[in-house]
Design a protein around this motif. Structure first.
Motif, PDB file in Angstrom:
ATOM      1  N   LEU A   1       0.830  -1.206   0.000  1.00  0.00           N
ATOM      2  CA  LEU A   1       0.000   0.000   0.000  1.00  0.00           C
ATOM      3  C   LEU A   1       0.867   1.259   0.000  1.00  0.00           C
ATOM      4  CD1 LEU A   1      -2.829   1.364   0.376  1.00  0.00           C
ATOM      5  CD2 LEU A   1      -2.467   1.106   2.830  1.00  0.00           C
ATOM      6  N   ARG A   2       1.874   1.272   0.851  1.00  0.00           N
ATOM      7  CA  ARG A   2       2.758   2.443   0.922  1.00  0.00           C
ATOM      8  C   ARG A   2       3.579   2.584  -0.362  1.00  0.00           C
ATOM      9  NH1 ARG A   2       0.213   5.216   4.784  1.00  0.00           N
ATOM     10  NH2 ARG A   2      -0.004   3.991   6.702  1.00  0.00           N
ATOM     11  N   GLY A   3       3.943   1.454  -0.970  1.00  0.00           N
ATOM     12  CA  GLY A   3       4.669   1.508  -2.232  1.00  0.00           C
ATOM     13  C   GLY A   3       3.816   2.115  -3.339  1.00  0.00           C
ATOM     14  N   CYS A   4       2.515   1.789  -3.330  1.00  0.00           N
ATOM     15  CA  CYS A   4       1.602   2.357  -4.317  1.00  0.00           C
ATOM     16  C   CYS A   4       1.360   3.843  -4.055  1.00  0.00           C
ATOM     17  CB  CYS A   4       0.271   1.610  -4.287  1.00  0.00           C
ATOM     18  SG  CYS A   4       0.345  -0.099  -4.874  1.00  0.00           S
ATOM     19  N   ALA A   5       1.437   4.250  -2.798  1.00  0.00           N
ATOM     20  CA  ALA A   5       1.187   5.651  -2.441  1.00  0.00           C
ATOM     21  C   ALA A   5       2.385   6.542  -2.721  1.00  0.00           C
ATOM     22  CB  ALA A   5       0.804   5.745  -0.962  1.00  0.00           C
ATOM     23  N   ALA A   6       3.573   5.956  -2.792  1.00  0.00           N
ATOM     24  CA  ALA A   6       4.789   6.757  -2.960  1.00  0.00           C
ATOM     25  C   ALA A   6       4.972   7.177  -4.420  1.00  0.00           C
ATOM     26  CB  ALA A   6       6.004   5.952  -2.501  1.00  0.00           C
ATOM     27  N   PRO A   7       5.535   8.356  -4.648  1.00  0.00           N
ATOM     28  CA  PRO A   7       5.859   8.765  -6.021  1.00  0.00           C
ATOM     29  C   PRO A   7       6.857   7.788  -6.636  1.00  0.00           C
ATOM     30  CG  PRO A   7       6.013  10.631  -4.506  1.00  0.00           C
ATOM     31  CD  PRO A   7       5.875   9.395  -3.661  1.00  0.00           C
ATOM     32  N   GLY A   8       6.795   7.642  -7.942  1.00  0.00           N
ATOM     33  CA  GLY A   8       7.708   6.733  -8.632  1.00  0.00           C
ATOM     34  C   GLY A   8       7.980   7.231 -10.033  1.00  0.00           C
ATOM     35  N   PRO A   9       8.719   6.453 -10.812  1.00  0.00           N
ATOM     36  CA  PRO A   9       9.023   6.854 -12.186  1.00  0.00           C
ATOM     37  C   PRO A   9       7.748   7.113 -12.989  1.00  0.00           C
ATOM     38  CG  PRO A   9      10.361   4.981 -11.533  1.00  0.00           C
ATOM     39  CD  PRO A   9       9.344   5.175 -10.446  1.00  0.00           C
ATOM     40  N   GLY A  10       7.656   8.299 -13.560  1.00  0.00           N
ATOM     41  CA  GLY A  10       6.493   8.630 -14.363  1.00  0.00           C
ATOM     42  C   GLY A  10       5.298   9.119 -13.590  1.00  0.00           C
ATOM     43  N   ARG A  11       5.387   9.149 -12.268  1.00  0.00           N
ATOM     44  CA  ARG A  11       4.273   9.678 -11.461  1.00  0.00           C
ATOM     45  C   ARG A  11       4.845  10.443 -10.268  1.00  0.00           C
ATOM     46  NH1 ARG A  11       1.692   4.369  -8.344  1.00  0.00           N
ATOM     47  NH2 ARG A  11       3.544   3.850  -7.133  1.00  0.00           N
ATOM     48  N   ASP A  12       4.679  11.747 -10.313  1.00  0.00           N
ATOM     49  CA  ASP A  12       5.198  12.601  -9.256  1.00  0.00           C
ATOM     50  C   ASP A  12       4.301  12.603  -8.028  1.00  0.00           C
ATOM     51  OD1 ASP A  12       7.332  13.331 -10.866  1.00  0.00           O
ATOM     52  OD2 ASP A  12       6.208  14.990 -11.769  1.00  0.00           O
ATOM     53  N   ASP A  13       3.031  12.244  -8.239  1.00  0.00           N
ATOM     54  CA  ASP A  13       2.092  12.254  -7.134  1.00  0.00           C
ATOM     55  C   ASP A  13       1.138  11.082  -7.285  1.00  0.00           C
ATOM     56  OD1 ASP A  13       0.872  13.056  -4.828  1.00  0.00           O
ATOM     57  OD2 ASP A  13      -0.128  14.822  -5.668  1.00  0.00           O
ATOM     58  N   THR A  14       0.459  10.715  -6.204  1.00  0.00           N
ATOM     59  CA  THR A  14      -0.535   9.648  -6.242  1.00  0.00           C
ATOM     60  C   THR A  14      -1.781  10.130  -5.508  1.00  0.00           C
ATOM     61  OG1 THR A  14       0.074   8.554  -4.150  1.00  0.00           O
ATOM     62  CG2 THR A  14       1.332   7.953  -6.122  1.00  0.00           C
ATOM     63  N   TRP A  15      -2.848   9.324  -5.598  1.00  0.00           N
ATOM     64  CA  TRP A  15      -4.118   9.713  -4.985  1.00  0.00           C
ATOM     65  C   TRP A  15      -4.329   9.055  -3.621  1.00  0.00           C
ATOM     66  CZ3 TRP A  15      -7.036   5.459  -3.976  1.00  0.00           C
ATOM     67  CH2 TRP A  15      -6.732   4.293  -4.710  1.00  0.00           C
ATOM     68  N   ILE A  16      -3.367   8.291  -3.143  1.00  0.00           N
ATOM     69  CA  ILE A  16      -3.541   7.551  -1.881  1.00  0.00           C
ATOM     70  C   ILE A  16      -3.039   8.411  -0.725  1.00  0.00           C
ATOM     71  CG2 ILE A  16      -3.017   5.421  -0.637  1.00  0.00           C
ATOM     72  CD1 ILE A  16      -2.439   4.129  -3.384  1.00  0.00           C
ATOM     73  N   ASN A  17      -3.956   9.085  -0.033  1.00  0.00           N
ATOM     74  CA  ASN A  17      -3.580   9.898   1.122  1.00  0.00           C
ATOM     75  C   ASN A  17      -3.688   9.078   2.402  1.00  0.00           C
ATOM     76  OD1 ASN A  17      -6.324   9.763   1.605  1.00  0.00           O
ATOM     77  ND2 ASN A  17      -6.743  11.909   1.107  1.00  0.00           N
ATOM     78  N   ASP A  18      -3.368   9.670   3.528  1.00  0.00           N
ATOM     79  CA  ASP A  18      -3.376   8.926   4.798  1.00  0.00           C
ATOM     80  C   ASP A  18      -4.763   8.402   5.176  1.00  0.00           C
ATOM     81  OD1 ASP A  18      -0.659   9.126   5.115  1.00  0.00           O
ATOM     82  OD2 ASP A  18      -0.742  10.889   6.419  1.00  0.00           O
ATOM     83  N   PRO A  19      -5.847   9.185   5.023  1.00  0.00           N
ATOM     84  CA  PRO A  19      -7.174   8.630   5.347  1.00  0.00           C
ATOM     85  C   PRO A  19      -7.539   7.423   4.484  1.00  0.00           C
ATOM     86  CG  PRO A  19      -7.273  11.028   5.303  1.00  0.00           C
ATOM     87  CD  PRO A  19      -5.927  10.641   4.769  1.00  0.00           C
ATOM     88  N   ILE A  20      -7.196   7.473   3.198  1.00  0.00           N
ATOM     89  CA  ILE A  20      -7.479   6.329   2.330  1.00  0.00           C
ATOM     90  C   ILE A  20      -6.631   5.129   2.736  1.00  0.00           C
ATOM     91  CG2 ILE A  20      -7.111   5.468  -0.035  1.00  0.00           C
ATOM     92  CD1 ILE A  20      -8.263   8.052  -1.080  1.00  0.00           C
ATOM     93  N   ALA A  21      -5.363   5.360   3.043  1.00  0.00           N
ATOM     94  CA  ALA A  21      -4.500   4.260   3.496  1.00  0.00           C
ATOM     95  C   ALA A  21      -5.070   3.614   4.753  1.00  0.00           C
ATOM     96  CB  ALA A  21      -3.091   4.787   3.756  1.00  0.00           C
ATOM     97  N   SER A  22      -5.557   4.405   5.674  1.00  0.00           N
ATOM     98  CA  SER A  22      -6.141   3.866   6.909  1.00  0.00           C
ATOM     99  C   SER A  22      -7.378   3.027   6.614  1.00  0.00           C
ATOM    100  CB  SER A  22      -6.510   5.007   7.861  1.00  0.00           C
ATOM    101  OG  SER A  22      -5.353   5.702   8.281  1.00  0.00           O
ATOM    102  N   LEU A  23      -8.196   3.482   5.673  1.00  0.00           N
ATOM    103  CA  LEU A  23      -9.395   2.732   5.300  1.00  0.00           C
ATOM    104  C   LEU A  23      -9.049   1.360   4.744  1.00  0.00           C
ATOM    105  CD1 LEU A  23     -11.828   5.271   3.548  1.00  0.00           C
ATOM    106  CD2 LEU A  23     -12.327   3.834   5.540  1.00  0.00           C
ATOM    107  N   TYR A  24      -8.046   1.305   3.861  1.00  0.00           N
ATOM    108  CA  TYR A  24      -7.713   0.032   3.239  1.00  0.00           C
ATOM    109  C   TYR A  24      -6.964  -0.901   4.187  1.00  0.00           C
ATOM    110  CZ  TYR A  24      -9.718   1.674  -1.020  1.00  0.00           C
ATOM    111  OH  TYR A  24     -10.631   2.130  -1.941  1.00  0.00           O
TER     112      TYR A  24
END
Length: 216
Positions: A72-95
């Motif tokens: 989950l944290r890996g998906c939330a972190a920026p990576g090659p080709g994506r400077d930002d993601t849509w997974i914020n802390d409230p969403i992470a807590s929900l999942y």
């Protein structure tokens, strides 16, 4: 969205709605119901030739639910080709709460003992809602997707929801489905039973590919 928990979130999925955030740093959550939905038909899943070789050679060791939060944290972190993601802390807590309740699952791809990529999503009846994936090595998350499809087919799932249709997912056979048709597919899927754990973990890649072909 106070008081929004597992029950409410599963209710959203059952009616074709899912949560997102504007960015990883925006604490707000909004609910989305696209006019078209990206769906990967399980009976027409396509594996590109180079990826098929990677899976057959067992380049990655694939596991399930070994480190959900790390994925989950890996998906939330920026990576090659994506400077930002849509997974914020409230969403992470929900999942994370969904995972503890047995409705959210991760598929991990390992190489030389290190996590190389993975994906996570939500199960409800015979529907799997793919949420996000990340990769640290070429073909890692794609290999996780192949293993996911084999698992879903073995477990009697009928719907693999990819949320949005992208050029990347089209390579695997993903199609756009209009909202009305998607709602029909969704209602039929959530009314059925399926078993995410029907497939043993650690199957050799060649056997896994054969299982996908034989059930197509």
């Amino acid at each position: 969205m106070r008081g929004f928990g597992v029950t409410e979130l599963l209710g959203c999925y059952a009616r074709g709605v899912f949560p997102m955030a504007e960015s990883r740093d925006d604490p707000r959550i909004f609910l989305l119901e696209p006019d078209e939905r990206g769906v990967i038909p399980l009976d027409r899943f396509h594996i590109p030739r180079s990826l098929r070789r990677t899976v057959r050679r067992d380049v990655f060791h694939v596991t399930v639910n070994r480190c959900f939060e790390t994925v989950l944290r890996g998906c939330a972190a920026p990576g090659p080709g994506r400077d930002d993601t849509w997974i914020n802390d409230p969403i992470a807590s929900l999942y994370l709460e969904l995972h503890r309740a047995g409705h959210a699952h991760s598929v991990e791809a390992w190489r030389d003992g290190a996590l190389a990529g993975g994906l996570y999503g939500v199960t409800l009846g015979a529907a799997f809602f793919g949420e996000s994936m990340f990769t640290r090595q070429p073909d890692a998350s794609k290999t996780a997707l192949v293993h996911l499809v084999a698992r879903l087919k073995a477990g009697g799932f009928t719907l693999l929801d990819a949320q949005f249709l992208t050029a990347h997912l089209e390579r695997f056979g993903a199609v756009a489905v209009a909202r009305r048709r998607y709602k029909t597919m969704l209602s039929e899927a959530v009314a059925r039973e399926a078993d995410f754990h029907a497939l043993p973990e650690g199957l050799p890649g060649a056997q896994l590919l054969q299982s996908i072909t034989h059930t197509s």
